[in-house]
Design an enzyme around this catalytic site. Structure first.
Site, PDB file in Angstrom:
ATOM      1  N   HIS A 164      -2.864   0.659   3.461  1.00 23.32           N
ATOM      2  CA  HIS A 164      -3.353  -0.489   2.754  1.00 23.32           C
ATOM      3  C   HIS A 164      -3.009  -1.966   3.529  1.00 23.32           C
ATOM      4  O   HIS A 164      -3.969  -3.012   3.435  1.00 23.32           O
ATOM      5  CB  HIS A 164      -2.886  -0.566   1.377  1.00 23.32           C
ATOM      6  N   GLU A 165      -1.941  -1.953   3.865  1.00 18.62           N
ATOM      7  CA  GLU A 165      -1.340  -3.085   4.368  1.00 18.62           C
ATOM      8  C   GLU A 165      -2.139  -3.589   5.797  1.00 18.62           C
ATOM      9  O   GLU A 165      -2.392  -4.549   6.055  1.00 18.62           O
ATOM     10  CB  GLU A 165       0.168  -3.011   4.563  1.00 18.62           C
ATOM     11  N   HIS A 168      -5.212  -5.185   5.134  1.00 21.69           N
ATOM     12  CA  HIS A 168      -5.298  -6.469   4.907  1.00 21.69           C
ATOM     13  C   HIS A 168      -5.317  -7.175   6.280  1.00 21.69           C
ATOM     14  O   HIS A 168      -5.924  -8.292   6.409  1.00 21.69           O
ATOM     15  CB  HIS A 168      -3.948  -6.846   4.285  1.00 21.69           C
ATOM     16  N   GLU A 241      -7.757  -6.931  -2.937  1.00 25.23           N
ATOM     17  CA  GLU A 241      -6.667  -5.654  -2.843  1.00 25.23           C
ATOM     18  C   GLU A 241      -7.456  -4.443  -3.027  1.00 25.23           C
ATOM     19  O   GLU A 241      -7.652  -3.720  -2.506  1.00 25.23           O
ATOM     20  CB  GLU A 241      -6.143  -5.927  -4.267  1.00 25.23           C
TER      21      GLU A 241
END
Length: 313
Positions: A164-165, A168, A241
């Site tokens: 997930h990070e 980003h 997100e």
């Protein structure tokens, strides 16, 4: 630094407070210096017209854009340094434990899959399960996880959070959010000064220049407009997100990403407050517990909604 264990927490709180005040002053000084130099280069002085009675909207817009973007871009360029200092993140330079080796190797694998350079990898000493990514561009990033997450989450769940990070970072979210914030800052300043100018002329009857009414009205208008503008920034942050969740599901697996979000959901229901600085909340895997009344200002969608979206893929 004191060795007394009873005084150590108080010293850390004082250190953190002094650091935040110093950072605030230095950041604003940098913004003023950069903005002033830029305005001089562009030849923009006063944004009043030649008569001193009206506004030169072109000059005003340039003035507001320079100051609006200077703040967000300065914050972007110091984001890694600020994140390390404000969260106490320890960057893993040379892995010394099996856990650190696994963490660095996992980030390297996911970064290669995502097509970005290897980020710095760190751990910050918070018991709240969380993680964040930051940096001035996708090839000069920092990815960090909390000690609480490392202690309580399974390796597969942590892999999904790291995915997930990395998402980003690969999506360029740090730069994009800085640009969005710059645009919002610009128009908040622009319309606040138009409102202040109008109030000063109509209510306080100032004919030339700006009187006290201008500064009071501009100050109040900036507070109100910034409050409303934060909803726009928060809306954009929530959309990011979902994209980062999709990246985690793609780089690792949908099941692992869903499991990680469910684990976060279980911990968030305990109403644990967010332990990261406000400047980093938007880049965490979760913003912690937040009330329904503040949903419009939340940087993250509800975890239940994020889980539903992944399940529908």
């Amino acid at each position: 630094m004191t060795n007394d264990p009873d005084l150590a927490p108080d010293c850390r709180v004082l250190e953190a407070f002094v650091f935040r005040i110093g950072l605030f002053l230095l950041t604003n000084l940098a913004v003023v210096i950069i903005a002033s130099l830029t305005l001089n280069i562009l030849g923009v002085g006063s944004y009043l017209d030649e008569s001193g009675a009206g506004l030169n909207l072109t000059s005003l817009l340039i003035f507001c854009a320079v100051f609006g973007f200077s703040g967000s871009l300065v914050s972007l360029f110091i984001s890694k340094w600020m994140a390390k200092r404000s969260t106490g993140t320890e960057v893993i330079e040379r892995p010394s434990t099996p856990q650190e080796h696994w963490l660095v190797e996992t980030v390297a694998e996911l970064a290669q899959k995502a097509g970005i350079d290897m980020p710095e990898v760190g751990v910050f000493p918070a018991q709240q399960a969380n993680a964040f990514a930051t940096g001035r561009n996708k090839n000069a990033a920092l990815v960090a996880v909390s000690q609480g997450m490392l202690d309580r989450f399974s390796q597969q769940e942590i892999r999904a959070v790291l995915g997930h990070e990395i998402g980003h970072v690969a999506n360029g979210d740090m730069v994009t959010l800085a640009l969005v914030q710059g645009v919002v800052n610009t128009f908040v300043m622009f319309f606040a000064r138009i409102i202040g100018h109008t109030v000063d002329r109509v209510v306080f009857k100032t004919e030339r220049g700006h009187g006290l009414g201008y500064y009071i009205a501009t100050f109040v208008a900036e507070i109100i407009l910034a409050f409303l503008a934060n909803m726009i920034v928060a809306w954009f942050s929530r959309k990011r997100e979902f994209r980062a969740d999709y990246a985690g599901a793609t780089l690792v697996s949908p099941a692992a990403m869903i499991d990680a979000l469910r684990r976060l959901q279980a911990e968030t229901q305990q109403q644990v407050p967010n332990q990261m600085p406000d400047t980093l909340t938007a880049f965490g895997i979760t913003s912690g517990f937040s009330s329904k009344l503040m949903a419009a200002f939340a940087t993250h969608p509800p975890l239940a909604e994020r889980i539903r979206v992944l399940q529908a893929l």
